[in-house]
Write an enzyme that holds these catalytic residues in place. Sequence first.
Site, PDB file in Angstrom:
ATOM      1  N   TRP A 102       0.814  -1.213   0.000  1.00 29.92           N
ATOM      2  CA  TRP A 102       0.000   0.000   0.000  1.00 29.92           C
ATOM      3  C   TRP A 102       0.853   1.271   0.000  1.00 29.92           C
ATOM      4  O   TRP A 102       0.488   2.254  -0.656  1.00 29.92           O
ATOM      5  CB  TRP A 102      -0.983  -0.024   1.170  1.00 29.92           C
ATOM      6  CG  TRP A 102      -2.019  -1.082   0.955  1.00 29.92           C
ATOM      7  CD1 TRP A 102      -2.157  -2.253   1.629  1.00 29.92           C
ATOM      8  CD2 TRP A 102      -3.011  -1.098  -0.077  1.00 29.92           C
ATOM      9  NE1 TRP A 102      -3.188  -3.002   1.101  1.00 29.92           N
ATOM     10  CE2 TRP A 102      -3.736  -2.317   0.063  1.00 29.92           C
ATOM     11  CE3 TRP A 102      -3.387  -0.211  -1.079  1.00 29.92           C
ATOM     12  CZ2 TRP A 102      -4.788  -2.656  -0.780  1.00 29.92           C
ATOM     13  CZ3 TRP A 102      -4.436  -0.553  -1.927  1.00 29.92           C
ATOM     14  CH2 TRP A 102      -5.127  -1.756  -1.768  1.00 29.92           C
ATOM     15  N   ASP A 172      -1.034   6.835   6.314  1.00 29.93           N
ATOM     16  CA  ASP A 172      -2.175   5.986   5.973  1.00 29.93           C
ATOM     17  C   ASP A 172      -2.358   5.010   7.133  1.00 29.93           C
ATOM     18  O   ASP A 172      -1.577   4.084   7.311  1.00 29.93           O
ATOM     19  CB  ASP A 172      -1.889   5.246   4.666  1.00 29.93           C
ATOM     20  CG  ASP A 172      -3.004   4.290   4.278  1.00 29.93           C
ATOM     21  OD1 ASP A 172      -3.996   4.153   5.030  1.00 29.93           O
ATOM     22  OD2 ASP A 172      -2.876   3.639   3.214  1.00 29.93           O
ATOM     23  N   LYS A 196     -12.124  -1.202   8.072  1.00 31.07           N
ATOM     24  CA  LYS A 196     -11.348  -2.141   8.881  1.00 31.07           C
ATOM     25  C   LYS A 196     -11.633  -1.947  10.368  1.00 31.07           C
ATOM     26  O   LYS A 196     -12.041  -2.881  11.044  1.00 31.07           O
ATOM     27  CB  LYS A 196      -9.860  -2.008   8.566  1.00 31.07           C
ATOM     28  CG  LYS A 196      -9.561  -2.243   7.079  1.00 31.07           C
ATOM     29  CD  LYS A 196      -8.115  -1.995   6.727  1.00 31.07           C
ATOM     30  CE  LYS A 196      -7.889  -1.982   5.223  1.00 31.07           C
ATOM     31  NZ  LYS A 196      -8.165  -3.274   4.582  1.00 31.07           N
TER      32      LYS A 196
END
Length: 361
Positions: A102, A172, A196
């Site tokens: 990511w 992030d 999440k």
Amino acid sequence: MSRVWNFSAGPAALPLPVLERAQRELLDWNGSGASVMEQSHRGKRFIAMAQQVEADLRELMGIPAEYAVLFEQGGATQHFAQIPMNLAGEGDSADYIVTGHWSEKAASEGAPYVRVNVAATSKAENYLRMPARDTWQLNPNASYVHIATNETIHGVQFKQPPDVGNVPLVADMSSDILSAPVDVRRYGLIYAGAQKNIGPSGLVLIIIRRDILQRPTRPMAKIFRYIEHATHDSMLNTPNTWGWYLAGLTFQWLKDNGGLVAMDERNRQKSELLYATIDGSSGYYRNPIDPPVRSRMNVPFTLHDSALDAAFLQESEAAGLLALKGHKAIGGMRASLYNAVPLEAVQALVDFMRDFARRHG
């Protein structure tokens, strides 16, 4: 109806009390005679709820007044591009610390809008550890330094924010936000997809220092400007009202269950139980991540013989253990242990793993 133990990486498990309350209120929210999804976001009921949701989040995370909180449509991937659009001017550079899929994607998606400097990466080591801090090639004039605090696929995690000097740290936190206390003042901007640890997909949370909102940027439509969203209390356009509402229920659940200090301890117990089972299996199960940076949220592991993978997945699902297949990028298995996954679920998983190893030799 019987519910399974859900180890999905995202969209992920939600707290059962949150789902049950949403179920009760689905047709008649807050005495209005209509669902929250049918309410005007300009109405008094919804605005009051939105204000309470932000207040609860600020309390949970200790977010200072000098930070704005945005509840935006979409997901974190969109902001791989939108962050450099808002934080960097034409020709500016930004540093990226690449520790997995990511953060690598964030650098790639940011490249059309900022000169990306990969200041450190562990890609050559297959992202099994963090790049040593003394190897980072940071630019003191960078617009920002970007990290992913937890790599959902590769299972590595920053346990503390790195020191990057006076350059704003952008993080992030999609897969570990709200899992432990965090010092918000160490960051210039925090962003996280909801699916999440916050709520359903389709919502992204942004916490941004107000002075950064004032940075001059390139010409762009108002819809892409963070300062416009902050000025309009995240209602520049119609927001994800359902996601916002469910995030609020999750924040209340967190407060009712001891806040982030309690979540930190709970997540420590869950991850330690699973890692101890893997490490104590005499090589039957393996996790190659450098132990100090092993993720508490996402635990990838392999079996000693990949020919057993299909049987493991089939039998685990039959046993009520959902979504243990690893990401296609690295294969194997992965158990995601977000806040809503209880210790009982991890105990059920490790019991199954031990039984599977006994039966399959």
